[in-house]
Design a protein around this motif. Sequence first.
Motif, PDB file in Angstrom:
ATOM      1  N   ALA A 375     -28.242 131.079 -62.451  1.00 17.85           N
ATOM      2  CA  ALA A 375     -28.575 131.551 -61.102  1.00 17.85           C
ATOM      3  C   ALA A 375     -28.570 133.074 -61.052  1.00 17.85           C
ATOM      4  N   LYS A 376     -27.516 133.697 -61.566  1.00 12.52           N
ATOM      5  CA  LYS A 376     -27.421 135.155 -61.541  1.00 12.52           C
ATOM      6  C   LYS A 376     -28.467 135.799 -62.454  1.00 12.52           C
ATOM      7  N   ALA A 377     -28.738 135.171 -63.586  1.00  9.40           N
ATOM      8  CA  ALA A 377     -29.737 135.716 -64.504  1.00  9.40           C
ATOM      9  C   ALA A 377     -31.118 135.710 -63.869  1.00  9.40           C
ATOM     10  N   LEU A 378     -31.474 134.622 -63.183  1.00 14.17           N
ATOM     11  CA  LEU A 378     -32.783 134.526 -62.549  1.00 14.17           C
ATOM     12  C   LEU A 378     -32.906 135.487 -61.372  1.00 14.17           C
ATOM     13  N   GLN A 379     -31.834 135.675 -60.643  1.00 11.91           N
ATOM     14  CA  GLN A 379     -31.883 136.612 -59.513  1.00 11.91           C
ATOM     15  C   GLN A 379     -32.030 138.050 -59.997  1.00 11.91           C
ATOM     16  N   ALA A 380     -31.434 138.365 -61.132  1.00 16.81           N
ATOM     17  CA  ALA A 380     -31.635 139.690 -61.717  1.00 16.81           C
ATOM     18  C   ALA A 380     -33.077 139.835 -62.206  1.00 16.81           C
ATOM     19  N   LEU A 381     -33.627 138.774 -62.770  1.00 20.65           N
ATOM     20  CA  LEU A 381     -35.019 138.800 -63.239  1.00 20.65           C
ATOM     21  C   LEU A 381     -35.984 138.996 -62.088  1.00 20.65           C
ATOM     22  N   GLU A 382     -35.716 138.354 -60.961  1.00 19.87           N
ATOM     23  CA  GLU A 382     -36.597 138.449 -59.796  1.00 19.87           C
ATOM     24  C   GLU A 382     -36.857 139.900 -59.397  1.00 19.87           C
ATOM     25  N   LYS A 383     -35.853 140.735 -59.511  1.00 17.58           N
ATOM     26  CA  LYS A 383     -35.980 142.137 -59.117  1.00 17.58           C
ATOM     27  C   LYS A 383     -36.927 142.911 -60.019  1.00 17.58           C
ATOM     28  N   GLU A 384     -37.195 142.380 -61.206  1.00 20.09           N
ATOM     29  CA  GLU A 384     -38.040 143.086 -62.170  1.00 20.09           C
ATOM     30  C   GLU A 384     -39.501 142.655 -62.123  1.00 20.09           C
ATOM     31  N   LEU A 385     -39.817 141.575 -61.404  1.00 21.80           N
ATOM     32  CA  LEU A 385     -41.167 141.025 -61.449  1.00 21.80           C
ATOM     33  C   LEU A 385     -42.142 141.848 -60.612  1.00 21.80           C
ATOM     34  N   PRO A 386     -43.385 141.987 -61.036  1.00 25.31           N
ATOM     35  CA  PRO A 386     -44.385 142.722 -60.265  1.00 25.31           C
ATOM     36  C   PRO A 386     -44.638 142.059 -58.913  1.00 25.31           C
ATOM     37  N   LYS A 387     -45.118 142.853 -57.966  1.00 15.88           N
ATOM     38  CA  LYS A 387     -45.342 142.341 -56.612  1.00 15.88           C
ATOM     39  C   LYS A 387     -46.475 141.333 -56.542  1.00 15.88           C
ATOM     40  N   ASP A 388     -47.324 141.264 -57.591  1.00 14.11           N
ATOM     41  CA  ASP A 388     -48.414 140.292 -57.600  1.00 14.11           C
ATOM     42  C   ASP A 388     -48.247 139.265 -58.721  1.00 14.11           C
ATOM     43  N   ALA A 389     -47.019 139.052 -59.156  1.00 12.10           N
ATOM     44  CA  ALA A 389     -46.771 138.109 -60.245  1.00 12.10           C
ATOM     45  C   ALA A 389     -47.200 136.699 -59.867  1.00 12.10           C
ATOM     46  N   ILE A 390     -47.564 135.927 -60.875  1.00 13.07           N
ATOM     47  CA  ILE A 390     -47.893 134.516 -60.685  1.00 13.07           C
ATOM     48  C   ILE A 390     -46.827 133.689 -61.389  1.00 13.07           C
ATOM     49  N   PHE A 391     -46.166 132.827 -60.629  1.00  8.85           N
ATOM     50  CA  PHE A 391     -45.189 131.901 -61.181  1.00  8.85           C
ATOM     51  C   PHE A 391     -45.917 130.609 -61.568  1.00  8.85           C
ATOM     52  N   ALA A 392     -45.582 130.055 -62.721  1.00 14.17           N
ATOM     53  CA  ALA A 392     -46.086 128.733 -63.101  1.00 14.17           C
ATOM     54  C   ALA A 392     -44.903 127.919 -63.589  1.00 14.17           C
ATOM     55  N   THR A 393     -44.729 126.745 -63.029  1.00 16.13           N
ATOM     56  CA  THR A 393     -43.584 125.935 -63.419  1.00 16.13           C
ATOM     57  C   THR A 393     -44.013 124.565 -63.909  1.00 16.13           C
ATOM     58  N   ASP A 394     -43.263 124.058 -64.843  1.00 18.04           N
ATOM     59  CA  ASP A 394     -43.435 122.694 -65.315  1.00 18.04           C
ATOM     60  C   ASP A 394     -42.598 121.779 -64.420  1.00 18.04           C
ATOM     61  N   ALA A 395     -42.508 120.513 -64.779  1.00 19.50           N
ATOM     62  CA  ALA A 395     -41.697 119.556 -64.033  1.00 19.50           C
ATOM     63  C   ALA A 395     -40.401 119.292 -64.780  1.00 19.50           C
ATOM     64  N   GLY A 396     -39.319 119.110 -64.032  1.00 16.19           N
ATOM     65  CA  GLY A 396     -38.030 118.818 -64.640  1.00 16.19           C
ATOM     66  C   GLY A 396     -36.897 119.434 -63.845  1.00 16.19           C
ATOM     67  N   ASN A 397     -35.671 119.063 -64.187  1.00 17.91           N
ATOM     68  CA  ASN A 397     -34.508 119.578 -63.471  1.00 17.91           C
ATOM     69  C   ASN A 397     -34.404 121.090 -63.531  1.00 17.91           C
ATOM     70  N   PHE A 398     -34.811 121.679 -64.657  1.00 19.16           N
ATOM     71  CA  PHE A 398     -34.740 123.137 -64.800  1.00 19.16           C
ATOM     72  C   PHE A 398     -35.499 123.833 -63.670  1.00 19.16           C
ATOM     73  N   ALA A 399     -36.568 123.177 -63.161  1.00 17.11           N
ATOM     74  CA  ALA A 399     -37.437 123.801 -62.164  1.00 17.11           C
ATOM     75  C   ALA A 399     -36.730 124.020 -60.837  1.00 17.11           C
ATOM     76  N   THR A 400     -35.640 123.314 -60.590  1.00 19.30           N
ATOM     77  CA  THR A 400     -34.915 123.516 -59.332  1.00 19.30           C
ATOM     78  C   THR A 400     -34.108 124.811 -59.343  1.00 19.30           C
ATOM     79  N   TRP A 401     -33.864 125.388 -60.527  1.00 20.45           N
ATOM     80  CA  TRP A 401     -33.119 126.649 -60.590  1.00 20.45           C
ATOM     81  C   TRP A 401     -33.919 127.816 -60.012  1.00 20.45           C
ATOM     82  N   PRO A 402     -35.131 128.100 -60.511  1.00 19.56           N
ATOM     83  CA  PRO A 402     -35.887 129.188 -59.877  1.00 19.56           C
ATOM     84  C   PRO A 402     -36.248 128.889 -58.427  1.00 19.56           C
ATOM     85  N   THR A 403     -36.479 127.614 -58.092  1.00 15.39           N
ATOM     86  CA  THR A 403     -36.799 127.272 -56.714  1.00 15.39           C
ATOM     87  C   THR A 403     -35.641 127.592 -55.782  1.00 15.39           C
ATOM     88  N   ARG A 404     -34.439 127.301 -56.226  1.00 20.14           N
ATOM     89  CA  ARG A 404     -33.276 127.534 -55.373  1.00 20.14           C
ATOM     90  C   ARG A 404     -32.854 129.003 -55.337  1.00 20.14           C
TER      91      ARG A 404
END
Length: 565
Positions: A375-404
């Motif tokens: 959770a903390k790692a992804l929130q730190a990553l979020e701050k580095e992403l460009p303002k026009d970034a495109i997220f692409a996610t697969d299916a699975g339990n892991f996908a609920t981490w960036p969503t949350r």
Amino acid sequence: MAKSSKQGKSVTERSGGKLLADALVAQGATHVFAVPGESYLDLLDGLYSVRNRIELITCRFEAGAVHMAEAHGKLTGKPGVAIVTRGPGACHASIGVHVAMQDSTPLILLVGQIPVIETDRETFQEVDYRKMFAPLAKWVTQIDDADRIPEIMAHAFDVAVSGRPGPVVVAISEEMQKDLVSVPDIGPADVLPAHPAPDAIPRMMELLAKAERPLAIIGGSRWTEEGRNAIRDFVVANDIPTAVSFRRQGLFDGTSKHFAGDLGVGADGKLVAAAKEADLILAFGTRMGEPVSQGYTLLDMAGATPLVQVYPDQAEIGRVYRPALGITSDLNAFALALKGEKVKKPKWGAWRKQVRAAREEQAEAPNYEGKINLAKALQALEKELPKDAIFATDAGNFATWPTRFMHVKEGQDFLGPTNGAMGYGVPAAIGAAISFPDRQVICFVGDGGFMMTGQEIATAFHHGVAPIILVFNNSMYGTIRMYQERVYPERVSGTLLTNPDFSLFIQAFGGHGELVETTEELVPAYKRAVASGKPAIIEIRTNPEQVTNRATISDLRAQGAGAKK
């Protein structure tokens, strides 16, 4: 040789293969995602002649090709185009058609077909595509007469984008592509979008004025930037808490004080409770399907909670839930028609704050055990992403981490399979990068999903794009393991995996690979991946015990054991 058509225009004689390629140009296609096959050599040759108009993307697996085309359709609102060969090629492609159907994505799939003269002999790779794709597509047809290519292709594109968008499958018989015919091209029809009925918005505003706990849910496809901005302005002006439907995070700013979260698989319990407590649901573009409705438990199907459902296809309105008001309209036309609409004295300011507070609370990172707090790692990553970034996610339990724990901001886009198709993420990311080469694409995929279509990374190298792929590795099919432990605790069967070193996998292609095992390592690894300018994989070794962002395997085993007492 030029001949006169029935319309009196002089047209040049062309082969069916050339005519098919020209039909794609006429309909505005810019990219074609394909795995070549001998059943459509003439179309391939036709595409060579229009190579300055259409970019042909050579893929490694038919499912990957269709996922790339579907991602293109999601992002642009125009039909993505894929071409596969007959028999096995079409069967491999079918999963992508299912994604496009359940995700309401405009898509055209061309399938090379056997010679017509061999029909019903079970000839090499013969399949009846009308029967095969009937439950998966909006329309399935076959072209056996080259004269009808412009007509049928124009109609295929129309069907793909009309009403509820979706996939169209067109089989193209082999010998038809060789036939020489003289027919004119047919371009797109200039069709005005369906607007809401004259009394639709006044009636909706009457219902809203009577509410005390309204909740908006935004979903669906083919939203334009103008449409998204208009619906945002409406909910903000009326102070309405707003959720997005399953894997539609790109439709509303996740940092807005009006954002309530996502209603889908793994939704926050407090958001689900708020949806059940709401006294008016404004469903803008969502079908209110199984993930959004939490297994059809969210509302009373007879309409005890007033529901306003706005959708471009009348057949989908009230399909499960009886609405207090159904509005058949193009979603963008509806959103623009809301300009200036505002309740005089909204009574739900405290309600909106309550719903928003619940979203903010669930986005707070708990103190997970182990070397990496995802959770903390992804929130730190979020701050580095460009303002026009495109997220692409697969299916699975892991996908609920960036969503949350992450937030898709205005100007960013989000791709995810609402039908839960594993193997979607990597091809979708590559399709997005090819469609928008100037935007950074970041992919989230589990170890299970990556090993289904991860070989498509070769397509990224071949076409010179550089998505960054985060592989969440817990050496298991995590979602199935979660369900397994709930029902059959400690009886692990069929869900453990043996994986390669994913960071070395990408290096074998000449790409950039990193291994992340602690919280602090993710952002520096991401920065190095960006700086490399190459396709990149960042393998994140996650704690297998933390099988979801809300429960450990020990938790699930205890719950399962308790349920059996």
